[in-house]
Design an enzyme around this catalytic site. Structure first.
Site, PDB file in Angstrom:
ATOM      1  N   GLU A 101      75.854 -12.553 104.762  1.00  0.00           N
ATOM      2  CA  GLU A 101      74.808 -12.852 103.744  1.00  0.00           C
ATOM      3  C   GLU A 101      75.387 -12.952 102.277  1.00  0.00           C
ATOM      4  OE1 GLU A 101      71.507 -12.858 104.156  1.00  0.00           O
ATOM      5  OE2 GLU A 101      72.361 -12.964 106.021  1.00  0.00           O
ATOM      6  N   TRP A 124      76.596 -16.573 102.177  1.00  0.00           N
ATOM      7  CA  TRP A 124      75.392 -17.390 101.947  1.00  0.00           C
ATOM      8  C   TRP A 124      75.118 -17.598 100.644  1.00  0.00           C
ATOM      9  CZ3 TRP A 124      72.762 -21.038 104.227  1.00  0.00           C
ATOM     10  CH2 TRP A 124      72.386 -21.299 105.568  1.00  0.00           C
TER      11      TRP A 124
END
Length: 478
Positions: free
Chosen positions: A282, A285
Site C-alpha cells: 500500500e 502504491w
C-alpha cells in the site's frame, strides 16, 4: 549563512530532508551571521481550487501550532504567512529573504503540476537576487525518474513497478534522521507569531492527532498489533484492521520512511509476513501514484489516463449525485460509507472502491464529481492517491480495474460486512433489520416501517447500461 526552510506538505521536524539539509548548510557556513527561519504559506484561493477539505485545513492549523513548538526547541521560528494563491508565493518569499538577509532557500519537492509550476516561478524570482533554491527529494523513497522500465520509460502497471522498487530498495533507505539543535539564536519577528487562525473554512479535526509523539505511538501500535494481520483484516470495515495513518502522511506529519522503518524493524522486506508485506504494498502504491503525476501532468488537468475513456458519455442524473453524497442511495454499504466520510473525514479503503464503483457504474456519473467530493471531505486528501483511486475504480486510469468488472454493492456488503455491524453503526435506522436482509432491506417484510429510502437504481439494469456505455466509448477510439 542565513537560510529559509519552506514547509509545505511535510509538517514535521523528524526525518524532514529539507530541514536537515538547511540545518547542515547553515551550521557548516563560516560566517558569523548564522540563522534559519521556517515558513509556511497559507493560500486560501488555491486551497479552494484544489478542494482542500475543511477538516484537513483544521488538522493543518492544529499541526502548525505544535510544529511551532517543535521548531522552537531547535532554535527555529516558524512564520505563517497568508497570500491568495501560489502565484503570490515568489514575491512573498523574495520579500522575506530581503528582510532577513536570507542567502539560501530550502524545500522538499512536490510533484503536482500547480506545485511544480509554483516552484519554478519561485526559483526564477530568487535567481534574480542570486539566492539558490534547493529542492530536496523527500516525499518518496525513490524520487520520480529514478525507477524506469527496460525501455527507459516510467511504469504504467503497478506490479512491475513494485518489483523494481523492491529490487532497488535497501534498508538504509528507511533510516530516519533527526535534526540537530542549532547553537545560534533564531531569526524572529513578533508579527509572525501564529495564533492558529486560518483564513479558510475549518471543521473540527479533534479525533485526529496533531502531536508527533501521539502519531508515532499510533504507528508503533499498528506495526506491532495490526500489521501482521493486515492482509486478512483490511477489507472488513467493522474491524480495526487498517492503519488510519493516511491523514498524517497526507500533510507530512509522518514520512514514508518512518512507516517503512517501523514496519521493518531491522528486517528486510522478504522477511515480513503476508500482512506486513501487504501494508508495504500500500505504501508502494502511494509512491506509484506520485511517480505517475510527475510523468503525466495531464492527470493534474482533469484528464483521464486512458485516452478512449475521455469519450465516455456519462448518463447519470444530478439528483442521484446529491443522494450519493448524502448517503441516501438505498444501498446500505454505500450509504454507511458516505455517512462515515461526511462525519469523520475518513473512509475505509475497501469502501472507497465500492462507493466509487457505485457512482460511476451504477449511477453512471462522471468520476470527476466523486474525486472532487472526496477531496472536499477527506482529512487525508492527497491528490495523487485520490486521483489514482478514482481513475482505477472508474476504469479510466493507469493499471485500472477493467471496465467490465463492476462491484455489486449488495454482494460487497454481504462479503465484507457479513453481520451488518458496520452498516448498523452508521445507519441506526437499520438496527432492527435481520442479518439476512441488512444489505437488501427492501426485501424484508417490515421494510415499509423503516425510515430508509428505496434503492434509487436497480443494480443489474445499471450494470448492463454501464457496460454498453464503456463499450461505446472504447469503440469510438482515442
Amino acid at each position: 549563512m542565513r537560510g529559509l526552510i519552506w514547509f509545505r506538505r511535510d509538517l514535521r521536524t523528524l526525518d524532514n530532508t529539507a530541514l536537515i539539509e538547511a540545518i547542515r548548510a547553515v551550521s557548516d557556513s563560516q560566517n558569523n551571521e548564522q540563522g534559519l527561519l521556517a515558513l509556511f504559506i497559507v493560500t486560501p484561493a488555491q486551497w479552494k481550487e484544489h478542494c482542500l477539505s475543511p477538516m484537513q485545513a483544521d488538522l493543518i492549523r492544529q499541526r502548525l501550532l505544535t510544529l511551532t513548538t517543535e521548531l522552537k526547541a531547535l532554535n527555529i521560528s516558524l512564520a505563517v504567512e497568508t497570500v491568495d494563491s501560489f502565484r503570490d508565493c515568489p514575491s512573498l518569499i523574495t520579500e522575506l529573504c530581503q528582510r532577513f538577509d536570507i542567502e539560501r532557500v530550502f524545500a522538499n519537492a512536490e510533484y503536482e503540476l500547480n506545485e511544480t509550476s509554483r516552484d519554478a516561478l519561485v526559483e526564477e524570482a530568487l535567481a534574480e537576487h542570486d539566492i539558490p533554491f534547493t529542492l530536496c527529494s523527500d516525499k518518496c523513497v525513490f524520487m520520480p525518474g529514478s525507477l524506469l522500465n527496460k525501455q527507459g520509460s516510467y511504469f504504467k502497471v503497478f506490479t512491475p513497478f513494485k518489483k523494481t522498487w523492491l529490487q532497488n530498495f535497501s534498508v538504509e533507505q528507511s533510516v530516519v534522521y533527526k535534526p540537530n539543535l542549532l547553537d545560534f539564536n533564531a531569526l524572529y519577528d513578533p508579527e509572525f507569531e501564529y495564533n492558529g487562525i486560518l483564513d479558510y473554512p475549518t471543521v473540527d479535526s479533534v479525533q485526529w492527532h496533531d502531536n508527533t509523539k501521539d502519531v508515532i505511538t499510533e504507528l508503533r501500535r499498528f506495526a506491532i498489533e495490526r500489521a501482521p494481520d493486515y492482509q486478512q483484516d483490511r477489507d472488513f470495515p467493522a474491524l480495526d484492521g487498517t492503519s488510519q495513518l493516511s491523514p498524517y502522511l497526507a500533510i507530512g506529519m509522518l514520512s514514508v520512511r518512518q512507516c517503512i522503518a517501523r514496519l521493518l524493524n531491522g528486517r528486510h522486506p522478504e522477511q515480513l509476513n503476508e500482512g506486513e508485506q501487504t501494508w508495504l504494498s500500500e505504501l508502494i502504491w502511494r509512491e506509484f501514484y506520485q511517480h505517475l503525476i510527475y510523468f503525466e501532468p495531464k492527470l493534474c488537468k482533469g484528464r483521464a489516463f486512458v485516452p478512449w475513456s475521455e469519450n465516455i458519455c456519462w448518463q447519470g442524473e444530478n439528483a442521484h449525485l446529491e443522494k450519493w453524497q448524502k448517503g441516501e442511495t438505498g444501498y446500505p454499504i454505500v450509504d454507511a460509507a458516505m455517512k462515515q466520510l461526511n462525519q469523520t473525514g475518513w473512509m475505509h479503503n475497501r469502501l472507497r472502491m465500492v462507493v466509487a464503483s457505485f457512482l460511476t457504474k451504477d449511477l453512471l456519473l462522471d468520476w470527476h464529481d466523486g474525486e472532487a467530493y472526496f477531496m472536499s471531505k477527506l482529512v487525508d486528501g492527497d491528490f495523487a492517491a485520490n486521483n489514482g483511486g478514482w481513475q482505477w475504480s472508474a476504469s479510466t486510469g493507469c493499471d485500472a480495474q477493467p471496465y467490465f468488472r463492476i462491484f455489486n454493492p449488495i454482494a460487497q456488503g454481504q462479503r465484507f460486512d457479513p453481520d451488518g455491524s458496520f452498516v448498523k453503526q452508521w445507519l441506526p435506522e437499520l438496527q432492527t433489520v435481520p442479518t439476512k436482509y441488512v444489505h437488501s432491506p427492501w426485501l424484508w417484510a417490515d421494510f415499509p416501517s423503516l425510515d430508509y429510502p428505496d434503492p434509487i437504481v436497480e443494480h443489474k439494469q445499471q450494470r448492463e447500461q454501464a457496460l454498453q456505455m464503456y463499450k461505446d466509448a472504447k469503440a469510438s477510439g482515442s
